[in-house]
Design a protein around this motif. Structure first.
Motif, PDB file in Angstrom:
ATOM      1  N   TRP A  20       1.095  -1.167   0.049  1.00  0.00           N
ATOM      2  CA  TRP A  20       0.097  -0.313  -0.103  1.00  0.00           C
ATOM      3  C   TRP A  20       0.385   0.863   0.060  1.00  0.00           C
ATOM      4  O   TRP A  20       2.077   1.101  -0.028  1.00  0.00           O
ATOM      5  CB  TRP A  20      -0.879  -0.209   1.216  1.00  0.00           C
ATOM      6  CG  TRP A  20      -1.966  -0.776   1.094  1.00  0.00           C
ATOM      7  CD1 TRP A  20      -2.331  -1.935   1.603  1.00  0.00           C
ATOM      8  CD2 TRP A  20      -3.330  -0.202   1.157  1.00  0.00           C
ATOM      9  NE1 TRP A  20      -3.014  -2.870   1.316  1.00  0.00           N
ATOM     10  CE2 TRP A  20      -4.421  -1.710   1.073  1.00  0.00           C
ATOM     11  CE3 TRP A  20      -3.952   0.525   0.143  1.00  0.00           C
ATOM     12  CZ2 TRP A  20      -4.856  -1.692   0.251  1.00  0.00           C
ATOM     13  CZ3 TRP A  20      -5.307   0.406  -0.379  1.00  0.00           C
ATOM     14  CH2 TRP A  20      -5.792  -1.596   0.118  1.00  0.00           C
ATOM     15  N   ALA A  21       0.850   2.477  -0.736  1.00  0.00           N
ATOM     16  CA  ALA A  21       1.376   3.755  -0.864  1.00  0.00           C
ATOM     17  C   ALA A  21       0.031   4.199  -0.219  1.00  0.00           C
ATOM     18  O   ALA A  21      -1.037   4.424  -0.368  1.00  0.00           O
ATOM     19  CB  ALA A  21       1.866   3.873  -1.620  1.00  0.00           C
ATOM     20  N   PHE A  22       0.645   5.842  -0.182  1.00  0.00           N
ATOM     21  CA  PHE A  22      -0.813   7.040   0.455  1.00  0.00           C
ATOM     22  C   PHE A  22       0.569   8.682   0.254  1.00  0.00           C
ATOM     23  O   PHE A  22       1.273   8.071   1.244  1.00  0.00           O
ATOM     24  CB  PHE A  22      -0.722   6.903   2.406  1.00  0.00           C
ATOM     25  CG  PHE A  22      -1.192   8.338   2.421  1.00  0.00           C
ATOM     26  CD1 PHE A  22      -3.304   8.324   2.067  1.00  0.00           C
ATOM     27  CD2 PHE A  22      -1.190   8.968   3.254  1.00  0.00           C
ATOM     28  CE1 PHE A  22      -3.402   9.911   2.466  1.00  0.00           C
ATOM     29  CE2 PHE A  22      -1.622  10.131   3.691  1.00  0.00           C
ATOM     30  CZ  PHE A  22      -2.974  10.658   3.115  1.00  0.00           C
ATOM     31  N   PHE A  68      -3.975  10.679  -2.224  1.00  0.00           N
ATOM     32  CA  PHE A  68      -4.132   9.345  -2.937  1.00  0.00           C
ATOM     33  C   PHE A  68      -3.323   8.489  -2.319  1.00  0.00           C
ATOM     34  O   PHE A  68      -3.676   8.802  -1.183  1.00  0.00           O
ATOM     35  CB  PHE A  68      -2.872   9.279  -4.090  1.00  0.00           C
ATOM     36  CG  PHE A  68      -1.912   8.693  -3.501  1.00  0.00           C
ATOM     37  CD1 PHE A  68      -1.310   7.667  -3.538  1.00  0.00           C
ATOM     38  CD2 PHE A  68      -0.754  10.365  -3.955  1.00  0.00           C
ATOM     39  CE1 PHE A  68      -0.105   6.894  -3.513  1.00  0.00           C
ATOM     40  CE2 PHE A  68       0.709  10.110  -3.482  1.00  0.00           C
ATOM     41  CZ  PHE A  68       0.862   8.732  -3.255  1.00  0.00           C
ATOM     42  N   VAL A  69      -4.141   7.192  -2.543  1.00  0.00           N
ATOM     43  CA  VAL A  69      -3.804   5.945  -2.357  1.00  0.00           C
ATOM     44  C   VAL A  69      -3.686   5.141  -3.428  1.00  0.00           C
ATOM     45  O   VAL A  69      -4.483   5.256  -4.165  1.00  0.00           O
ATOM     46  CB  VAL A  69      -5.146   5.243  -1.603  1.00  0.00           C
ATOM     47  CG1 VAL A  69      -5.418   3.841  -0.636  1.00  0.00           C
ATOM     48  CG2 VAL A  69      -5.672   6.347  -0.121  1.00  0.00           C
ATOM     49  N   VAL A  94      -4.335   3.234  -8.554  1.00  0.00           N
ATOM     50  CA  VAL A  94      -4.090   4.594  -7.936  1.00  0.00           C
ATOM     51  C   VAL A  94      -6.049   5.491  -8.202  1.00  0.00           C
ATOM     52  O   VAL A  94      -6.541   4.589  -8.836  1.00  0.00           O
ATOM     53  CB  VAL A  94      -3.258   4.678  -8.836  1.00  0.00           C
ATOM     54  CG1 VAL A  94      -3.619   6.640  -8.414  1.00  0.00           C
ATOM     55  CG2 VAL A  94      -2.016   4.409  -9.057  1.00  0.00           C
ATOM     56  N   ALA A  95      -6.297   5.756  -6.481  1.00  0.00           N
ATOM     57  CA  ALA A  95      -7.436   6.836  -6.573  1.00  0.00           C
ATOM     58  C   ALA A  95      -6.697   7.842  -6.089  1.00  0.00           C
ATOM     59  O   ALA A  95      -6.168   7.868  -4.675  1.00  0.00           O
ATOM     60  CB  ALA A  95      -8.090   5.436  -5.829  1.00  0.00           C
ATOM     61  N   ARG A 151      -9.217   0.711   3.439  1.00  0.00           N
ATOM     62  CA  ARG A 151      -9.125  -0.949   3.202  1.00  0.00           C
ATOM     63  C   ARG A 151      -7.458  -0.638   3.694  1.00  0.00           C
ATOM     64  O   ARG A 151      -6.642  -1.391   4.094  1.00  0.00           O
ATOM     65  CB  ARG A 151      -8.684  -1.441   2.324  1.00  0.00           C
ATOM     66  CG  ARG A 151     -10.639  -2.666   1.936  1.00  0.00           C
ATOM     67  CD  ARG A 151     -10.362  -3.308   0.029  1.00  0.00           C
ATOM     68  NE  ARG A 151      -9.197  -3.699  -0.264  1.00  0.00           N
ATOM     69  CZ  ARG A 151      -8.562  -3.772  -1.326  1.00  0.00           C
ATOM     70  NH1 ARG A 151      -9.456  -3.091  -1.947  1.00  0.00           N
ATOM     71  NH2 ARG A 151      -7.665  -4.419  -2.232  1.00  0.00           N
ATOM     72  N   ALA A 152      -6.862   0.870   3.333  1.00  0.00           N
ATOM     73  CA  ALA A 152      -5.607   0.689   3.837  1.00  0.00           C
ATOM     74  C   ALA A 152      -4.942   1.262   5.142  1.00  0.00           C
ATOM     75  O   ALA A 152      -3.888   1.609   5.569  1.00  0.00           O
ATOM     76  CB  ALA A 152      -5.442   2.571   2.978  1.00  0.00           C
ATOM     77  N   GLU A 153      -5.577   0.386   6.195  1.00  0.00           N
ATOM     78  CA  GLU A 153      -4.562  -0.124   7.178  1.00  0.00           C
ATOM     79  C   GLU A 153      -3.399  -0.013   7.521  1.00  0.00           C
ATOM     80  O   GLU A 153      -2.732   0.136   8.722  1.00  0.00           O
ATOM     81  CB  GLU A 153      -4.805  -1.332   7.927  1.00  0.00           C
ATOM     82  CG  GLU A 153      -6.911  -1.462   8.280  1.00  0.00           C
ATOM     83  CD  GLU A 153      -7.499  -2.580   8.432  1.00  0.00           C
ATOM     84  OE1 GLU A 153      -6.393  -3.100   9.269  1.00  0.00           O
ATOM     85  OE2 GLU A 153      -7.962  -3.146   8.501  1.00  0.00           O
TER      86      GLU A 153
END
Length: 401
Positions: A77-79, A99-100, A110-111, A124-126
């Motif tokens: 995951w990336a933020f 972005f996430v 990517v969103a 979901r990006a815990e």
């Protein structure tokens, strides 16, 4: 009572500042927000996504320079922040999003804020988002992933003005677009006082780039602050109402232009800029004028035009209202029940803040925004017509009695 009014527009008065070398990105067809990008790492994937976003986010011919900052990366995951910077002196201010990104089947999905996939990925990006961030970011996109411009006609923000409560600053420019005359007219300009810009409500703060802070609040709202100097550098820090964000300035590190130190203050909801008119800030509600940068702000019946001074009364509570006698010049009668057939038991001044316990229908009256039979019971047990009160919603602000 709240009745939505229509609006018109003009542009922010800004002039060139810092000289930065920027190159135009080649034209690209718009990419699907959810489409996986080849696994060259999250920064490359987000940059590619931004190239597709540029065509819809910017006016034709605007030079842009994608700036991607991966703040956190773990467990696939990336933020971080994704900014389309513009050239120095450009009429276009930069556009930016949180972005996430998630690595799926060897590629990065990517969103950006406001895109359909953002809510699902944020939830979901815990590995890269704390629980409170996931809740706040997931609430920033409407149900079903569709971006909305308003939250069901509810214009309450619970926000003060973006400076110290009790100070008086100049509203140097009335409602205008993030980049001047473009719509929606999301922004106001402020200067004066001690020049310290403060969070108007608690939230989670992110540095989009030097001179630009975004604070994500509750109920889908976020606020932007541009042209700051000595601003905080934060990556998801919790900030309280009144927290220091920076000083007013002319910083254009990410592009655009600015004349005269000020803060460019903008309102976002559900991942996009929205019209700021009709929302409350420091118990003032901006109204659009005939052109961008004109317009005014109302506190009760007291109107201040662009260029005038606004006193920061602090945030209006979500079950409070402001008495607005529609310029009658007299105090409003309070009655013992919901109608003019009940006895007068006191008065309340124009511009006063009152707390609503509940509401009930009674005799019909006409105020600034139209006619209504709704009456509000105040916390002292007296009643006033909703026609003479601004709450930010059409209908009961605290349920029926």
């Amino acid at each position: 009572m709240f009745r939505r009014f229509t609006a018109v527009a003009r542009t922010c008065t800004l002039a060139a500042a810092l000289a930065l070398g920027m190159t135009a990105i080649p034209a690209a067809s718009a990419a699907s927000p959810a489409a996986p990008a080849a696994d060259r790492g999250p920064e490359a994937a987000v940059t590619e996504h931004l190239r597709g976003k540029a065509r819809s986010a910017m006016r034709s011919g605007t030079e842009t320079n994608p700036r991607v900052s991966v703040k956190r990366q773990a467990g696939g995951w990336a933020f971080g922040t994704a900014v389309l910077a513009t050239a120095p002196g450009s009429a276009e201010l930069p556009q930016g999003w949180l972005f996430v990104a998630h690595r799926e089947n060897g590629a990065w999905k990517v969103a950006l804020e406001g895109e359909p996939a953002f809510t699902g990925l944020s939830t979901r990006a815990e590995p890269v988002l704390r629980a409170e961030e996931r809740r706040a970011l997931a609430s920033g996109t409407a149900e079903g992933g569709m971006t909305t411009q308003l939250a069901n006609g509810d214009y309450r923000t619970g926000m003060a003005l973006p400076f110290t409560v009790g100070q008086t600053w100049y509203m140097t420019s009335g409602p205008h677009g993030w980049s001047g005359s473009n719509t929606p007219w999301s922004s106001l300009d402020f200067a004066g006082g001690d020049q310290i810009v403060r969070a108007p409500r608690g939230g989670t703060a992110y540095t989009m780039c030097k001179g630009w802070i975004r604070v994500v609040h509750d109920r889908g709202y976020a606020t932007d602050y541009y042209h700051l100097v000595n601003n905080i550098t934060v990556d998801g820090a919790a900030v309280a109402a009144g927290a220091y964000l920076g000083y007013t300035g002319n910083d254009v590190t990410c592009g655009g232009s600015s004349t005269g130190r000020h803060v460019h203050f903008a309102l976002r909801q559900n991942g996009a800029y929205i019209g700021i008119a009709g929302h409350d800030f420091g118990r003032w509600r901006p109204e659009n004028g005939g052109a961008a940068y004109s317009g005014s702000a109302l506190h009760g019946s007291h109107r201040v035009a662009a260029g005038g001074q606004l006193y920061n009364y602090g945030a209006l509570g979500l079950t409070q209202g402001i008495i607005d006698t529609n310029g009658s010049g007299t105090a409003l009668n309070k009655r013992s029940g919901p109608g003019t057939g009940y006895a007068v038991v006191g008065t309340v001044a124009d511009g006063a803040t009152v707390t609503v316990s509940c509401s009930r229908n009674g005799t019909t009256h006409t105020g600034r925004y139209g006619s209504t039979a709704l009456w509000n019971r105040l916390s002292d047990g007296t009643w006033v017509s909703d026609a003479y009160m601004w709450t930010g919603v059409n209908g009961p602000v605290n349920g029926y009695c």
